[in-house]
Design a protein around this motif. Structure first.
Motif, PDB file in Angstrom:
ATOM      1  N   UNK A 216      -5.766  -2.323   2.475  1.00  0.00           N
ATOM      2  CA  UNK A 216      -4.960  -2.655   3.233  1.00  0.00           C
ATOM      3  C   UNK A 216      -4.428  -4.618   2.501  1.00  0.00           C
ATOM      4  N   UNK A 217      -5.365  -4.852   1.817  1.00  0.00           N
ATOM      5  CA  UNK A 217      -4.640  -6.795   1.216  1.00  0.00           C
ATOM      6  C   UNK A 217      -3.356  -6.331   0.318  1.00  0.00           C
ATOM      7  N   UNK A 218      -3.510  -5.047  -0.426  1.00  0.00           N
ATOM      8  CA  UNK A 218      -2.154  -4.194  -0.658  1.00  0.00           C
ATOM      9  C   UNK A 218      -0.915  -4.756  -0.712  1.00  0.00           C
ATOM     10  N   UNK A 219      -1.364  -4.165   1.064  1.00  0.00           N
ATOM     11  CA  UNK A 219       0.140  -4.266   2.213  1.00  0.00           C
ATOM     12  C   UNK A 219       0.741  -5.698   2.523  1.00  0.00           C
ATOM     13  N   UNK A 220       2.045  -6.104   2.505  1.00  0.00           N
ATOM     14  CA  UNK A 220       2.768  -7.064   3.004  1.00  0.00           C
ATOM     15  C   UNK A 220       2.267  -7.326   4.566  1.00  0.00           C
ATOM     16  N   UNK A 221       2.000  -6.093   5.120  1.00  0.00           N
ATOM     17  CA  UNK A 221       1.213  -6.945   6.965  1.00  0.00           C
ATOM     18  C   UNK A 221       0.515  -6.996   6.952  1.00  0.00           C
ATOM     19  N   UNK A 222      -0.704  -6.680   5.646  1.00  0.00           N
ATOM     20  CA  UNK A 222      -2.128  -6.466   5.334  1.00  0.00           C
ATOM     21  C   UNK A 222      -3.439  -5.854   6.207  1.00  0.00           C
ATOM     22  N   UNK A 223      -2.629  -4.417   6.620  1.00  0.00           N
ATOM     23  CA  UNK A 223      -3.467  -3.398   7.159  1.00  0.00           C
ATOM     24  C   UNK A 223      -2.945  -2.461   6.621  1.00  0.00           C
ATOM     25  N   UNK A 224      -3.699  -0.796   7.312  1.00  0.00           N
ATOM     26  CA  UNK A 224      -3.370   0.506   7.422  1.00  0.00           C
ATOM     27  C   UNK A 224      -3.371   1.081   8.561  1.00  0.00           C
ATOM     28  N   UNK A 225      -2.555   2.019   7.748  1.00  0.00           N
ATOM     29  CA  UNK A 225      -1.751   2.534   9.416  1.00  0.00           C
ATOM     30  C   UNK A 225      -3.358   3.001  10.887  1.00  0.00           C
ATOM     31  N   UNK A 226      -2.718   3.199  11.914  1.00  0.00           N
ATOM     32  CA  UNK A 226      -2.576   3.923  12.903  1.00  0.00           C
ATOM     33  C   UNK A 226      -2.818   4.912  13.423  1.00  0.00           C
ATOM     34  N   UNK A 227      -3.368   4.984  14.515  1.00  0.00           N
ATOM     35  CA  UNK A 227      -2.646   6.138  15.534  1.00  0.00           C
ATOM     36  C   UNK A 227      -1.655   6.068  16.155  1.00  0.00           C
ATOM     37  N   UNK A 228      -0.814   5.130  15.755  1.00  0.00           N
ATOM     38  CA  UNK A 228       0.367   4.901  16.689  1.00  0.00           C
ATOM     39  C   UNK A 228       1.598   5.107  15.262  1.00  0.00           C
ATOM     40  N   UNK A 229       1.482   4.413  14.006  1.00  0.00           N
ATOM     41  CA  UNK A 229       2.224   3.946  13.349  1.00  0.00           C
ATOM     42  C   UNK A 229       3.234   5.006  13.486  1.00  0.00           C
TER      43      UNK A 229
END
Length: 262
Positions: A216-229
């Protein structure tokens, strides 16, 4: 008169076939199409998981059914297309999502594991697209959405040894572009989605090895994908709203693929 935004995204009267549709990203994409009015056919190998997924969709008011098939086996793919056409009619939307991965250092990677990944992730996409094209889409148009991965755009963080998977998803990306160019004349739109890290059964090993917080920290949005993305991009590419989009590859990864050296 131009259509309203609601009309452009409306999938009522459309039939969709989703492989790997019993859980994870495939089920999320099926939900998106069903919520927009499409009838959906789920495909996966395990009947019990398909029954449960189908019941979940039906409880939400979605017209859903299933066929158990292994998309690495040509006879199963032929059965899948035959049954879908018989039970639903023409296929308007095909989502190639069934996939496999394998983790091993390149120098130790077995040929059998390599072939398993390639047979499902590349050969299976080709065979199913070919059959659906010949028997349903070439005469009337349609939408094909191939699920690739950001793994197909480059290498991996140190410690993630998935050479066959990365290679297969790179192949899916160019398969998408080439097929879009060839089948555009038939009114068939072919696009690919490249998910980043989404918690799932398939990625459980990766998340355990590298850590969810680190990824998650690697992503600019600081999160993993979820069940809506994936729902929004799936609906765009499957509907009239995306009728002028073909041959495109979109990463849905929180910005990971935008990083220099990422």
């Amino acid at each position: 008169m131009t259509r309203t935004i609601q009309q452009l995204f409306d999938l009522r009267g459309k039939n969709a076939l989703i492989t790997g549709g019993s859980r994870g990203l495939g089920l999320q994409m099926a939900q998106a199409l069903g919520e927009a009015g499409a009838r959906v056919m789920l495909c996966a190998r395990k009947a019990d998981e398909l029954e449960q997924a189908c019941a979940t969709l039906q409880d939400a008011g979605i017209d859903a059914r299933w066929v158990a098939a292994d998309c690495a086996v040509e006879a199963d793919i032929q059965k899948l297309v035959t049954e879908t056409l018989h039970r639903m009619g023409d296929i308007d939307i095909l989502i190639n999502n069934a996939g496999a991965t394998w983790g091993a250092p390149a120098q130790d990677h077995s040929v059998a594991a390599w072939d398993k990944v390639m047979n499902l992730n590349v050969r299976g996409y080709f065979l199913l697209s070919q059959l659906v094209g010949k028997h349903s889409m070439i005469e009337r148009g349609g939408r094909i959405i191939n699920v690739a991965s950001i793994a197909g755009l480059g290498g991996n963080p140190v410690g993630l040894n998935t050479l066959a998977y990365n290679t297969s998803k790179g192949a899916v990306i160019n398969f998408t572009r080439a097929l879009a160019c060839e089948w555009g004349q038939y009114g068939i739109n072919v696009n690919a989605i490249c998910p980043g890290f989404f918690p799932s059964k398939m990625t459980a090993g990766t998340l355990a090895a590298l850590g969810e917080e680190r990824l998650a920290a690697l992503a600019p949005l600081k999160r993993l994908g979820d069940d809506e993305d994936l729902k929004g991009i799936t609906l765009l590419l499957a509907s009239a709203a995306g009728k002028h989009i073909t041959g495109q590859v979109l990463a849905v990864d929180g910005g990971v693929s935008a990083l220099v050296g990422g």
